[in-house]
Design a protein around this motif. Structure first.
Motif, mmCIF file in Angstrom:
data_model
loop_
_atom_site.group_PDB
_atom_site.id
_atom_site.type_symbol
_atom_site.label_atom_id
_atom_site.label_comp_id
_atom_site.label_asym_id
_atom_site.label_seq_id
_atom_site.Cartn_x
_atom_site.Cartn_y
_atom_site.Cartn_z
ATOM 1 N N GLY A 77 1.002 3.447 -0.955
ATOM 2 C CA GLY A 77 0.630 3.738 -2.332
ATOM 3 C C GLY A 77 1.804 4.201 -3.161
ATOM 4 O O GLY A 77 1.948 3.814 -4.332
ATOM 5 N N ILE A 78 2.661 5.029 -2.576
ATOM 6 C CA ILE A 78 3.847 5.506 -3.295
ATOM 7 C C ILE A 78 4.800 4.351 -3.582
ATOM 8 O O ILE A 78 5.395 4.262 -4.665
ATOM 9 N N ALA A 79 4.929 3.422 -2.616
ATOM 10 C CA ALA A 79 5.768 2.242 -2.848
ATOM 11 C C ALA A 79 5.219 1.394 -3.992
ATOM 12 O O ALA A 79 5.970 0.859 -4.812
ATOM 13 N N LEU A 80 3.912 1.277 -4.064
ATOM 14 C CA LEU A 80 3.291 0.522 -5.152
ATOM 15 C C LEU A 80 3.565 1.173 -6.504
ATOM 16 O O LEU A 80 3.817 0.476 -7.496
ATOM 17 N N LEU A 81 3.506 2.499 -6.548
ATOM 18 C CA LEU A 81 3.841 3.195 -7.800
ATOM 19 C C LEU A 81 5.251 2.837 -8.256
ATOM 20 O O LEU A 81 5.507 2.640 -9.450
ATOM 21 N N GLY A 82 6.176 2.744 -7.307
ATOM 22 C CA GLY A 82 7.543 2.373 -7.650
ATOM 23 C C GLY A 82 7.620 0.979 -8.244
ATOM 24 O O GLY A 82 8.333 0.750 -9.238
ATOM 25 N N VAL A 83 6.887 0.046 -7.659
ATOM 26 C CA VAL A 83 6.862 -1.318 -8.181
ATOM 27 C C VAL A 83 6.287 -1.331 -9.597
ATOM 28 O O VAL A 83 6.813 -1.998 -10.500
ATOM 29 N N ILE A 84 5.208 -0.601 -9.791
ATOM 30 C CA ILE A 84 4.550 -0.557 -11.101
ATOM 31 C C ILE A 84 5.498 0.007 -12.157
ATOM 32 O O ILE A 84 5.583 -0.495 -13.284
ATOM 33 N N GLU A 85 6.255 1.023 -11.814
ATOM 34 C CA GLU A 85 7.235 1.586 -12.747
ATOM 35 C C GLU A 85 8.335 0.577 -13.052
ATOM 36 O O GLU A 85 8.768 0.441 -14.205
ATOM 37 N N GLU A 86 8.794 -0.146 -12.042
ATOM 38 C CA GLU A 86 9.842 -1.148 -12.243
ATOM 39 C C GLU A 86 9.376 -2.275 -13.163
ATOM 40 O O GLU A 86 10.199 -2.908 -13.849
#
Length: 347
Positions: A77-86
């Motif tokens: 989930g934290i990795a997905l947040l990073g993608v969403i921010e990018e």
């Protein structure tokens, strides 16, 4: 020369706490709050990618109820947040002030759309174009969608669902809502919750209307716990103006066992709502985004036939078999000892 602000696409997600009692049948996440959050964040990432890969100018927002969502997320989930921010999605925090009664478990978070509207529809820019969309949507032609909205004035674009008059939807039917005092028709159109689009001022007005209507109905002993029920009632009682834009967007159930009346020509739509793909094609596409291997996804989103197959809408037998094989691989990986499997981003 007047500069028209870019449209705003708003996704919204209520993050449950561990131990919450909830039911979201199409999420394929069971009762695990962290897994549920990851499943929906996978959708957020894929929808954002479908917009960014299109090259259309728009602002992207994600409304969450937690300022620091990492407290309830696992590594994936934290990795997905990073993608969403990018992908340039701006996070906005809003409390769930429009929640249904605490004993509601089925689609408990559906009313969070009202809080998302108030958090993102600027009061000082009443003409700003906003698109409130469920996270499990894929944009095929956002430019066409954005260009064709606005001619209806303060009416709000939506998708109507052709349920039979007596088909039970979370405890209500079109016919039962048609019996409410003041209803303008015995079987009103069912307003789906996957899309609400229009002027910011009209959207804020819709929230106020639904708040007043909800209080009136509660005083009369009528409970409408989901946003679709309340929106349908608002339309039936002529408290809100909706325009059906099923020419632009559609709810499409995939797989062999659904009994839904899907749109006749999904390829002609600008926006696909794909509820039953949360655990399949959204998950595979999100895994590619997390691994920074999105070339195939970008190509598929750029061609209608490839996109139809990737998201299991048409001609999808081989794609579904590939999805199923991929899901089985993820399950097997979770069964292997940790020292042999390393980190899995797509589980």
């Amino acid at each position: 020369m007047t500069v028209v602000p870019a449209p705003v696409v708003v996704q919204y997600l209520y993050l449950h706490a561990p131990g919450d009692d909830f039911t979201y049948p199409s999420a394929r996440a069971g009762s695990d709050a962290g897994r549920l959050a990851a499943r929906y964040l996978e959708c957020v990432a894929v929808q954002a990618a479908s917009l960014r890969f299109s090259g259309v100018d728009c602002e992207l927002m994600l409304v969450l109820n937690l300022e620091d969502p990492r407290a309830v997320l696992d590594e994936h989930g934290i990795a997905l947040l990073g993608v969403i921010e990018e992908l340039g999605v701006r996070r906005v925090t809003a409390p769930y002030d429009h929640a249904p009664d605490p004993d509601v478990t089925m689609f408990y978070s559906s009313r969070y759309v009202f809080d998302a509207i108030l958090a993102t529809a600027p009061a000082d820019e009443p003409d700003r174009q906003l698109w409130l969309v469920d996270v499990d949507c894929v944009w095929r032609d956002p430019g066409r969608a954005f260009a064709t909205l606005g001619a209806e004035g303060d009416a709000l674009a939506c998708v109507t669902i052709g349920y039979p008059p007596d088909w039970d939807v979370s405890g209500s039917t079109r016919a039962s809502i048609g019996t409410l005092p003041g209803s303008t028709e015995p079987v009103p159109p069912w307003i789906g919750g996957e899309l609400l689009a229009g002027r910011a001022g009209a959207l804020r007005g819709l929230v106020a209307t639904c708040e007043d209507l909800d209080a009136e109905l509660a005083a009369a002993g009528v409970r409408l716990p989901t946003e679709e029920q309340l929106l349908t009632a608002a339309g039936a009682l002529d408290r809100a103006r909706f325009v059906d834009r099923s020419d632009l967007a559609g709810r499409i159930w995939t797989g062999p066992r659904h009994q839904a009346a899907n749109p006749e020509d999904p390829a002609s739509l600008a926006l696909w709502h794909l509820p039953s793909e949360k655990g399949l094609s959204f998950r595979r596409a999100a895994a590619a985004l997390v691994r920074r291997r999105a070339g195939a996804l970008r190509r598929d989103l750029g061609e209608t036939d490839r996109a139809l197959k990737r998201f299991n809408i048409t001609g999808a037998t081989s794609t579904r078999l590939r999805n199923d094989a991929w899901l089985m691989t993820q399950k097997l990986r979770t069964l292997l000892p940790t020292r042999h499997r390393g980190t899995t981003h797509g589980r």
